[in-house]
Design an enzyme around this catalytic site. Structure first.
Site, short mmCIF file in Angstrom:
data_model
loop_
_atom_site.label_atom_id
_atom_site.label_comp_id
_atom_site.label_asym_id
_atom_site.label_seq_id
_atom_site.Cartn_x
_atom_site.Cartn_y
_atom_site.Cartn_z
N GLY A 35 -29.67 -6.70 -8.95
CA GLY A 35 -31.03 -6.28 -8.62
C GLY A 35 -31.26 -4.98 -9.33
O GLY A 35 -30.35 -4.46 -9.97
N SER A 36 -32.44 -4.47 -9.28
CA SER A 36 -32.68 -3.21 -9.96
C SER A 36 -32.70 -2.08 -8.95
O SER A 36 -32.66 -2.31 -7.74
CB SER A 36 -34.00 -3.25 -10.74
OG SER A 36 -35.04 -3.26 -9.82
N GLY A 40 -33.59 -1.52 -4.26
CA GLY A 40 -32.84 -0.85 -3.19
C GLY A 40 -31.36 -1.17 -3.24
O GLY A 40 -30.66 -1.09 -2.22
N GLY A 117 -29.46 -3.90 -13.61
CA GLY A 117 -30.43 -4.97 -13.57
C GLY A 117 -31.16 -5.25 -14.86
O GLY A 117 -31.79 -6.28 -15.00
N HIS A 118 -31.03 -4.35 -15.82
CA HIS A 118 -31.89 -4.49 -16.99
C HIS A 118 -31.36 -5.51 -17.98
O HIS A 118 -30.17 -5.68 -18.14
CB HIS A 118 -32.08 -3.13 -17.65
CG HIS A 118 -32.76 -2.17 -16.72
ND1 HIS A 118 -34.10 -1.96 -16.75
CD2 HIS A 118 -32.28 -1.46 -15.68
CE1 HIS A 118 -34.42 -1.12 -15.78
NE2 HIS A 118 -33.32 -0.80 -15.12
N LYS A 170 -36.02 -4.61 2.11
CA LYS A 170 -37.25 -3.87 2.42
C LYS A 170 -38.15 -4.64 3.39
O LYS A 170 -39.38 -4.58 3.31
CB LYS A 170 -38.02 -3.52 1.14
CG LYS A 170 -37.15 -2.76 0.14
CD LYS A 170 -37.95 -2.07 -0.93
CE LYS A 170 -37.03 -1.38 -1.92
NZ LYS A 170 -37.70 -0.74 -3.03
N SER A 487 -19.25 -7.34 -57.89
CA SER A 487 -19.60 -8.18 -59.03
C SER A 487 -19.55 -7.30 -60.28
O SER A 487 -20.06 -6.17 -60.27
CB SER A 487 -21.00 -8.75 -58.83
OG SER A 487 -21.43 -9.40 -60.01
N GLY A 488 -18.92 -7.79 -61.32
CA GLY A 488 -18.83 -7.01 -62.56
C GLY A 488 -17.77 -5.92 -62.53
O GLY A 488 -17.66 -5.12 -63.46
N SER A 559 -15.09 -11.42 -52.27
CA SER A 559 -14.49 -11.38 -50.92
C SER A 559 -14.81 -10.04 -50.24
O SER A 559 -13.92 -9.22 -50.04
CB SER A 559 -12.99 -11.66 -50.95
OG SER A 559 -12.34 -10.99 -52.00
N1 LIG Z 1 -26.25 -12.42 -53.99
C1 LIG Z 1 -25.13 -12.39 -54.70
N2 LIG Z 1 -24.16 -11.49 -54.39
C2 LIG Z 1 -23.03 -11.47 -55.11
N3 LIG Z 1 -22.78 -12.28 -56.15
C3 LIG Z 1 -23.71 -13.20 -56.52
C4 LIG Z 1 -24.91 -13.28 -55.80
N4 LIG Z 1 -25.65 -14.26 -56.34
C5 LIG Z 1 -24.94 -14.78 -57.36
N5 LIG Z 1 -23.77 -14.13 -57.48
C6 LIG Z 1 -22.70 -14.51 -58.42
O1 LIG Z 1 -21.66 -15.10 -57.67
C7 LIG Z 1 -20.43 -14.49 -57.90
C8 LIG Z 1 -19.75 -14.08 -56.58
O2 LIG Z 1 -19.24 -15.19 -55.94
P1 LIG Z 1 -18.04 -15.02 -54.97
O3 LIG Z 1 -17.69 -16.40 -54.53
O4 LIG Z 1 -16.98 -14.22 -55.56
O5 LIG Z 1 -18.70 -14.20 -53.76
S1 LIG Z 1 -18.19 -13.95 -52.28
O6 LIG Z 1 -16.76 -13.65 -52.36
O7 LIG Z 1 -18.43 -15.18 -51.53
O8 LIG Z 1 -18.96 -12.83 -51.77
C9 LIG Z 1 -20.70 -13.23 -58.65
O9 LIG Z 1 -19.77 -13.29 -59.71
P2 LIG Z 1 -18.88 -12.05 -60.18
O10 LIG Z 1 -19.83 -11.19 -60.91
O11 LIG Z 1 -17.84 -12.67 -61.04
O12 LIG Z 1 -18.28 -11.36 -58.98
C10 LIG Z 1 -22.13 -13.33 -59.16
O13 LIG Z 1 -22.14 -13.66 -60.50
N1 LIG Z 2 -11.41 -1.62 -67.57
C1 LIG Z 2 -12.07 -2.78 -67.43
N2 LIG Z 2 -11.56 -3.75 -66.67
C2 LIG Z 2 -12.22 -4.92 -66.50
N3 LIG Z 2 -13.38 -5.19 -67.09
C3 LIG Z 2 -13.96 -4.25 -67.89
C4 LIG Z 2 -13.32 -3.01 -68.06
N4 LIG Z 2 -14.10 -2.27 -68.84
C5 LIG Z 2 -15.17 -3.03 -69.14
N5 LIG Z 2 -15.10 -4.23 -68.57
C6 LIG Z 2 -16.10 -5.29 -68.70
O1 LIG Z 2 -16.69 -5.50 -67.42
C7 LIG Z 2 -17.03 -6.84 -67.23
C8 LIG Z 2 -16.38 -7.34 -65.97
O2 LIG Z 2 -16.83 -8.62 -65.66
P1 LIG Z 2 -15.99 -9.66 -64.84
O3 LIG Z 2 -14.56 -9.62 -65.21
O4 LIG Z 2 -16.71 -10.96 -64.92
O5 LIG Z 2 -16.11 -9.02 -63.40
P2 LIG Z 2 -16.09 -9.75 -61.98
O6 LIG Z 2 -15.27 -10.97 -62.13
O7 LIG Z 2 -15.47 -8.74 -61.09
O8 LIG Z 2 -17.51 -10.00 -61.68
C9 LIG Z 2 -16.54 -7.61 -68.45
O9 LIG Z 2 -17.61 -7.77 -69.34
C10 LIG Z 2 -15.51 -6.65 -69.05
O10 LIG Z 2 -15.39 -6.80 -70.44
#
Ligand SMILES: Nc1ncnc2c1ncn2[C@@H]1O[C@H](COP(=O)(O)OS(=O)(=O)O)[C@@H](OP(=O)(O)O)[C@H]1O
Ligand SMILES: Nc1ncnc2c1ncn2[C@@H]1O[C@H](COP(=O)(O)OP(=O)(O)O)[C@@H](O)[C@H]1O
Length: 648
Positions: A35-36, A40, A117-118, A170, A487-488, A559
């Site tokens: 209750g709130s 009471g 009670g909320h 009450k 990524s990258g 991941s």
């Molecule tokens: N929204 C968004 N966020 C992140 N990445 C994106 C997205 N959309 C597409 N991509 C492309 O998918 C690659 C990542 O996939 P993964 O399976 O490694 O992702 S995860 O682990 O499930 O988060 C990732 O590749 P990598 O650059 O090699 O990491 C991207 O190229």
């Molecule tokens: N020291 C480094 N180690 C790894 N990749 C590098 C590095 N310097 C520059 N790069 C460049 O960065 C990019 C990395 O891309 P990628 O390996 O596809 O990354 P991810 O799989 O994590 O998305 C490639 O184009 C690679 O040539």
């Protein structure tokens, strides 16, 4: 000003044993009040404590002084001051957490959980209600059945409380009018029927004036022939009693082995009764034996003091803690359940469950949480909810996840079979909590509704060629080199270099790359949190199978979540999972922008992009960390190879 109240609790808490001995022969009723503040509730609890004489003289004096100073009841004692002890409550004028109070009467002792009670405090109410035998649902006679009355009743019923008291409070403010009381009871009965509450006891009371609170009926309600509140609380049947009629089950808390001559299994009897000579079955193994002795739990000296018990018992029943010895040497450990041989509970790994979410962070569908059910602890994942329940209207709503205080029905899968019973039959073997593996917080509480048939027909198939055989043939120790990073960041590039080096060394390898796997196995998955969790779970399973086949597996997935990386680690034997953090700052990865995705994400064309509008949780203790600003891909690969060598 609140000190005296804490003193009461502290005394009982400090010397709970003395307290319990004093009241040993009395049964214990646990109940909640719902209750709130306005209904009471605090006044009622204060009155119960006061009338049961559990308040000490000095506290009474303080209470009287306080009441005159800050109370809302003029010169009379404000019982709410006894309960509303927390400063925050005082300031906000609300009750915000579960407070447990102990009190006793001539006939019985009581623990009352005072729950707020909320609506936003559903989790507190569920916490307070989880062990309760009875719920007192308070209603303000002037207001009748309200939304919150329905909410509390639904929750109390959901949590398995079979005794409901409708305390129509009450009554003094409505001139003890029978017609008003009757109308409220009728209203409530309709609602109770609709949610399956079979019966309840309605009592007209005034917490403030004391009508129908203690044992004597109030002269103000001559038309009421039922018991007063305390009289009812003293005589209502406690769940333990009804549990005794059910089949015997005892979850094993620990194996009690004080010396070589004694091996007992200790626990709290969840249901039924047990005596020497009874045929039992240990679950999940299914092994049978016979009870030799039923010994009472060791006293304070603990298991070290011989058998430690106060003596052998002819019989023990639900609610008692005992140690059982068996006629045969049977494997049985903590988490197992000892049950009557010819009517044991089921074991299963897939269920439908009702879950109450208790954490600020919403449920992650597919994430692995700890599920604790009694003394059993397993890993579990929750599927997307079938629906959630609007606790105000009982409506079913579609939902993708469970937010704080949400109640939903979902399927749940555990990584191994657990011994259980539906919650409706057995609260001990059907109630569980979910714990976040990283923060260790309790994030949910739930009730198993039933097990899914499909779980029973899937069994592990042993194979003759073991993973050791596979590894021996390949002349290497399997490993999973798990690359993680933005990524990258360079995961694919570096993993590729490492694989090339390993192949030159005649190692058997396989590289699983995010982009590639997403074209096949995981093409149904996108980039929502739930999809990423599932992506990594599947990749983890595949990596594990490949490691079982004897390979050195390299994976290159963002991941982003710690929990899933830890999940994969836990799938593999100790030392086989090597987490490699490709540590590249966001601005560097973004400047590389190999696929032009960062640009799209910044301009809003691409949603949920890691590092921009989707989180990345860096590893806290990776086995290997590579800095791609300082190292070329080749140097990074060499660094990794050196770290994992000598790689047999
Ligand atoms: N929204 C968004 N966020 C992140 N990445 C994106 C997205 N959309 C597409 N991509 C492309 O998918 C690659 C990542 O996939 P993964 O399976 O490694 O992702 S995860 O682990 O499930 O988060 C990732 O590749 P990598 O650059 O090699 O990491 C991207 O190229
Ligand atoms: N020291 C480094 N180690 C790894 N990749 C590098 C590095 N310097 C520059 N790069 C460049 O960065 C990019 C990395 O891309 P990628 O390996 O596809 O990354 P991810 O799989 O994590 O998305 C490639 O184009 C690679 O040539």
């Amino acid at each position: 000003m609140t000190e005296p109240i804490y003193k009461t609790d502290a005394l009982i808490a400090e010397d709970i044993d003395a307290y319990l001995v004093q009241h040993q022969n009395k049964s214990l009723l646990r109940f909640i009040t719902c209750g709130s503040v306005d209904d009471g509730k605090s006044t009622l609890i204060g009155r119960l404590l006061y009338d049961s004489k559990m308040i000490f003289e000095d506290q009474l004096a303080a209470l009287e002084a306080d009441s005159k100073r800050v109370g809302t009841q003029g010169q009379e004692i404000d019982f709410a001051l006894l309960v509303d002890g927390l400063a925050a409550e005082r300031e906000q004028g609300i009750t915000i957490d579960v407070a447990y109070r102990f009190f006793a009467t001539e006939k019985r002792k009581f623990i009352v959980a005072d729950t707020p009670g909320h609506e936003q405090y559903t989790r507190n109410m569920v916490t307070g209600a989880s062990t309760a035998d009875l719920a007192v649902i308070l209603i303000d006679a002037r207001k009748g059945v309200l939304t919150q009355t329905r909410r509390h009743s639904y929750l109390a019923h959901l949590i398995g409380i079979r005794n409901i008291v409708l305390a129509v409070n009450k009554m003094d403010l409505v001139d003890y009018d029978l017609a008003i009381f009757d109308a409220i009871v009728k209203d409530y009965r309709e609602f109770a029927d609709s949610i399956g509450i079979e019966s309840f006891t309605a009592i007209p009371i005034s917490g403030f004036k004391g009508d129908n609170i203690t044992t004597t009926p109030s002269p103000n309600t001559p038309w009421y022939k039922g018991p007063a509140l305390i009289a009812h609380l003293e005589s209502v049947e406690i769940d333990n009693v009804s549990d005794q009629a059910k089949p015997f089950r005892m979850p094993v808390q620990w194996v009690n082995r004080p010396n070589l001559d004694f091996r007992g299994f200790s626990g709290l009897i969840a249901s039924g009764s047990v005596k020497p000579g009874d045929a039992i079955r240990v679950l999940p193994s299914g092994k049978t034996s016979t009870i030799s002795k039923v010994v009472t739990m060791p006293g304070k000296a603990g298991p070290a003091s011989g058998t430690g018990g106060d003596g052998d018992l002819d019989e023990a029943v639900a609610g008692q803690s005992v140690t059982l010895t068996l006629a045969d040497e049977v494997d049985c450990s903590r988490g197992d359940v000892i049950a009557v041989a010819d009517n044991p509970p089921e074991a299963s790994s897939q269920f439908e469950a009702t879950i109450v979410w208790m954490d600020d962070a919403a449920l992650h569908v597919g994430r692995s949480y700890w599920l604790k059910l009694g003394t059993q602890m397993v890993s579990a994942t929750v599927h997307a909810p079938k629906y959630t329940v609007n606790v105000n209207t009982m409506e079913h709503l579609a939902a993708k996840t469970l937010e704080l205080n949400a109640i939903g029905v979902a399927e749940i899968a555990t990584d191994r079979a657990i011994v259980f019973e539906p919650y409706a039959d057995n609260r001990t073997l059907g109630g569980f909590i979910l714990i976040d593996k990283i923060s260790n917080r309790t994030v949910g509480a739930g009730m198993l509704n039933f097990s899914l048939r499909r779980a029973q027909n899937v069994h592990w198939q042993p194979t003759d060629i073991t993973r050791q055989e596979h590894a021996r043939l390949k002349n290497q120790t399997p490993r999973v080199l798990w690359f993680t990073g933005l990524s990258g960041s360079g995961k694919s590039t570096i993993a590729n270099e490492v694989e090339k080096s390993l192949n030159l060394m005649n190692r058997h390898t396989f590289l699983l790359d995010g982009d590639n796997v997403r074209h096949g196995l995981n093409k149904d998955l996108g980039f929502t949190e739930a999809d990423r969790i599932e992506n990594i779970r599947r990749v983890g399973e595949v990596a594990r199978l490949m490691a079982d086949a004897g390979l050195i597996v390299l994976t290159a997935f963002i991941s982003p979540f710690r929990a899933e990386r830890e999940l994969v680690r836990a799938m593999l034997p100790e030392g086989e999972f090597i987490e490699i953090f490709v540590d590249t700052p966001l601005n560097v990865a973004e400047a590389r922008d190999v696929k032009g995705l960062y640009k799209k994400a910044r301009s809003g064309q691409l949603k949920n992009f890691t590092g921009i509008d989707s989180p990345y949780e860096p590893p806290e203790h990776p086995e290997i960390r590579v800095n791609t600003v300082e190292m070329t891909p080749e140097q990074a690969a060499e660094h990794i190879i050196r770290k994992i060598m000598p790689l047999k």
